[in-house]
Motif scaffolding. Structure first.
Motif, PDB file in Angstrom:
ATOM      1  N   ASP A 187      13.274   8.980   2.233  1.00 28.41           N
ATOM      2  CA  ASP A 187      13.914   9.126   3.537  1.00 28.41           C
ATOM      3  C   ASP A 187      15.417   9.254   3.274  1.00 28.41           C
ATOM      4  OD1 ASP A 187      15.394   8.223   5.891  1.00 28.41           O
ATOM      5  OD2 ASP A 187      13.465   7.553   6.701  1.00 28.41           O
ATOM      6  N   GLY A 188      15.988  10.404   3.609  1.00 32.36           N
ATOM      7  CA  GLY A 188      17.388  10.686   3.303  1.00 32.36           C
ATOM      8  C   GLY A 188      18.368   9.724   3.931  1.00 32.36           C
ATOM      9  N   LYS A 189      18.107   9.281   5.143  1.00 34.51           N
ATOM     10  CA  LYS A 189      19.009   8.331   5.809  1.00 34.51           C
ATOM     11  C   LYS A 189      19.026   7.003   5.054  1.00 34.51           C
ATOM     12  CE  LYS A 189      20.049   6.177  10.227  1.00 34.51           C
ATOM     13  NZ  LYS A 189      19.661   5.993  11.622  1.00 34.51           N
ATOM     14  N   ILE A 190      17.861   6.537   4.651  1.00 31.40           N
ATOM     15  CA  ILE A 190      17.775   5.279   3.897  1.00 31.40           C
ATOM     16  C   ILE A 190      18.477   5.426   2.554  1.00 31.40           C
ATOM     17  CG2 ILE A 190      16.192   3.671   2.740  1.00 31.40           C
ATOM     18  CD1 ILE A 190      14.222   4.248   5.100  1.00 31.40           C
ATOM     19  N   GLU A 224       7.063   9.459   9.088  1.00 29.42           N
ATOM     20  CA  GLU A 224       7.015   8.181   9.777  1.00 29.42           C
ATOM     21  C   GLU A 224       5.626   7.553   9.818  1.00 29.42           C
ATOM     22  OE1 GLU A 224       9.260   7.929  13.368  1.00 29.42           O
ATOM     23  OE2 GLU A 224      11.025   8.799  12.413  1.00 29.42           O
ATOM     24  N   GLN A 225       4.646   8.206   9.192  1.00 28.78           N
ATOM     25  CA  GLN A 225       3.358   7.535   8.978  1.00 28.78           C
ATOM     26  C   GLN A 225       3.555   6.371   8.009  1.00 28.78           C
ATOM     27  OE1 GLN A 225       1.128  10.910   7.434  1.00 28.78           O
ATOM     28  NE2 GLN A 225      -0.075  11.016   9.326  1.00 28.78           N
ATOM     29  N   ILE A 226       4.595   6.468   7.206  1.00 28.60           N
ATOM     30  CA  ILE A 226       4.939   5.427   6.234  1.00 28.60           C
ATOM     31  C   ILE A 226       5.819   4.412   6.976  1.00 28.60           C
ATOM     32  CG2 ILE A 226       6.030   4.934   4.015  1.00 28.60           C
ATOM     33  CD1 ILE A 226       5.774   8.067   3.505  1.00 28.60           C
ATOM     34  N   SER A 227       5.481   3.145   6.888  1.00 27.17           N
ATOM     35  CA  SER A 227       6.261   2.136   7.599  1.00 27.17           C
ATOM     36  C   SER A 227       7.724   2.164   7.139  1.00 27.17           C
ATOM     37  CB  SER A 227       5.671   0.736   7.391  1.00 27.17           C
ATOM     38  OG  SER A 227       6.010   0.220   6.125  1.00 27.17           O
ATOM     39  N   TYR A 228       8.614   1.822   8.064  1.00 30.26           N
ATOM     40  CA  TYR A 228      10.049   1.833   7.759  1.00 30.26           C
ATOM     41  C   TYR A 228      10.365   0.943   6.550  1.00 30.26           C
ATOM     42  CZ  TYR A 228      15.051   1.057   8.164  1.00 30.26           C
ATOM     43  OH  TYR A 228      16.391   0.970   7.891  1.00 30.26           O
ATOM     44  N   LEU A 229       9.827  -0.274   6.535  1.00 32.11           N
ATOM     45  CA  LEU A 229      10.127  -1.177   5.421  1.00 32.11           C
ATOM     46  C   LEU A 229       9.567  -0.653   4.093  1.00 32.11           C
ATOM     47  CD1 LEU A 229       9.734  -4.732   7.026  1.00 32.11           C
ATOM     48  CD2 LEU A 229      11.839  -3.412   6.595  1.00 32.11           C
ATOM     49  N   ALA A 230       8.442   0.038   4.133  1.00 35.00           N
ATOM     50  CA  ALA A 230       7.915   0.648   2.906  1.00 35.00           C
ATOM     51  C   ALA A 230       8.841   1.759   2.427  1.00 35.00           C
ATOM     52  CB  ALA A 230       6.500   1.173   3.129  1.00 35.00           C
ATOM     53  N   ARG A 231       9.407   2.534   3.363  1.00 32.86           N
ATOM     54  CA  ARG A 231      10.360   3.587   2.983  1.00 32.86           C
ATOM     55  C   ARG A 231      11.619   2.976   2.368  1.00 32.86           C
ATOM     56  NH1 ARG A 231      11.455   6.448   8.116  1.00 32.86           N
ATOM     57  NH2 ARG A 231      10.093   4.954   9.131  1.00 32.86           N
ATOM     58  N   VAL A 232      12.052   1.840   2.898  1.00 33.39           N
ATOM     59  CA  VAL A 232      13.195   1.123   2.315  1.00 33.39           C
ATOM     60  C   VAL A 232      12.836   0.658   0.912  1.00 33.39           C
ATOM     61  CG1 VAL A 232      14.601  -0.983   2.485  1.00 33.39           C
ATOM     62  CG2 VAL A 232      14.175   0.405   4.532  1.00 33.39           C
ATOM     63  N   LEU A 233      11.697   0.001   0.775  1.00 29.74           N
ATOM     64  CA  LEU A 233      11.262  -0.525  -0.522  1.00 29.74           C
ATOM     65  C   LEU A 233      11.119   0.587  -1.554  1.00 29.74           C
ATOM     66  CD1 LEU A 233      10.358  -2.875  -2.304  1.00 29.74           C
ATOM     67  CD2 LEU A 233       8.060  -2.621  -1.314  1.00 29.74           C
ATOM     68  N   LEU A 236       0.810  -1.223   0.000  1.00 31.31           N
ATOM     69  CA  LEU A 236       0.000   0.000   0.000  1.00 31.31           C
ATOM     70  C   LEU A 236       0.842   1.271   0.000  1.00 31.31           C
ATOM     71  CD1 LEU A 236      -2.881  -0.770   2.513  1.00 31.31           C
ATOM     72  CD2 LEU A 236      -3.123  -0.204   0.084  1.00 31.31           C
ATOM     73  N   GLN A 237       2.010   1.235   0.641  1.00 28.41           N
ATOM     74  CA  GLN A 237       2.760   2.465   0.897  1.00 28.41           C
ATOM     75  C   GLN A 237       3.995   2.672   0.013  1.00 28.41           C
ATOM     76  OE1 GLN A 237       3.627   2.395   5.113  1.00 28.41           O
ATOM     77  NE2 GLN A 237       1.474   2.126   5.654  1.00 28.41           N
ATOM     78  N   HIS A 238       4.270   1.785  -0.929  1.00 29.25           N
ATOM     79  CA  HIS A 238       5.528   1.917  -1.669  1.00 29.25           C
ATOM     80  C   HIS A 238       5.567   3.097  -2.648  1.00 29.25           C
ATOM     81  CE1 HIS A 238       3.572  -0.530  -4.855  1.00 29.25           C
ATOM     82  NE2 HIS A 238       4.525  -0.080  -5.664  1.00 29.25           N
ATOM     83  N   HIS A 239       4.459   3.800  -2.813  1.00 34.41           N
ATOM     84  CA  HIS A 239       4.461   5.036  -3.613  1.00 34.41           C
ATOM     85  C   HIS A 239       4.125   6.271  -2.763  1.00 34.41           C
ATOM     86  CE1 HIS A 239       5.428   3.549  -7.555  1.00 34.41           C
ATOM     87  NE2 HIS A 239       4.566   2.567  -7.389  1.00 34.41           N
ATOM     88  N   GLU A 240       4.114   6.097  -1.453  1.00 35.14           N
ATOM     89  CA  GLU A 240       3.951   7.246  -0.572  1.00 35.14           C
ATOM     90  C   GLU A 240       5.283   7.993  -0.533  1.00 35.14           C
ATOM     91  OE1 GLU A 240       1.148   8.229   0.527  1.00 35.14           O
ATOM     92  OE2 GLU A 240      -0.126   6.463   0.683  1.00 35.14           O
ATOM     93  N   ARG A 241       5.227   9.267  -0.167  1.00 39.19           N
ATOM     94  CA  ARG A 241       6.423  10.116  -0.148  1.00 39.19           C
ATOM     95  C   ARG A 241       6.596  10.742   1.232  1.00 39.19           C
ATOM     96  NH1 ARG A 241       7.551  13.252  -5.375  1.00 39.19           N
ATOM     97  NH2 ARG A 241       8.060  14.823  -3.847  1.00 39.19           N
TER      98      ARG A 241
END
Length: 178
Positions: free
Chosen positions: A164-167, A118-127, A100-105
């Protein structure tokens, strides 16, 4: 893999893309030190992130020109379609947020829900970072392939807005050391 093979019958670009995203996620998960469950969730998410494209017309998926507003609206529904397809598969229940979240920004201008930070799950931000990197560095009917360096520049340019800049920095360091 069986579900992804169904996509391959309609869109060979997606199948190859998924295989590469899985490869990058496998390497990146190790570098991030994810626990076994998180690694598995990320890998399954990588396999399933575009499964909702099964419900998108082949004409849209293979279009070489610019999408119309209506076509873009339809394409943007693939995360929701994907979540619907796998939501009742117990093994994949933790993967639904990634799909659901892999195109969220990070800045809230993504889709389908406009989640932010951080409303976006960490793993989705990685993906999202891995998925975008592969999309940029792959040949597609609608775009010229970028070099890794060009893709790194684009990832950094969009850090803090799309990514996510850190990722991003962790991913770039991982890919540079392969």
């Amino acid at each position: 893999k069986t579900l992804i093979a169904v996509i391959n019958s309609r869109d060979t670009f997606t199948y190859s893309h998924v295989e590469r995203v899985v490869f990058y996620c496998s390497i990146f998960a190790e570098k991030l030190g994810l626990d076994e469950q998180a690694k598995a969730d990320l890998i399954y998410g990588a396999y399933m992130h575009d499964i909702g494209k099964i419900n998108i017309s082949k004409e849209i998926l293979m279009k070489t020109g610019k999408l119309t507003i209506e076509e873009w609206v339809e394409l943007k529904q693939h995360p929701v379609h994907g979540a619907e397809i796998i939501k009742n598969i117990t093994l994949l229940e933790k993967v639904v947020p990634l799909i659901l979240q892999h195109h969220e920004r990070i800045d809230g201008n993504g889709y389908p829900y406009g989640l932010k930070g951080e409303q976006i799950s960490y793993l989705a931000r990685v993906l999202t970072v891995v998925d975008s990197f592969d999309a940029m560095t792959s040949s597609r009917p609608y775009q010229v392939r970028k070099t890794y360096e060009e893709a790194f520049t684009e990832l950094r340019r969009c850090s803090g807005s799309q990514f996510d800049g850190k990722i991003v920095e962790q991913f770039i360091a991982t890919i540079q050391n392969i």
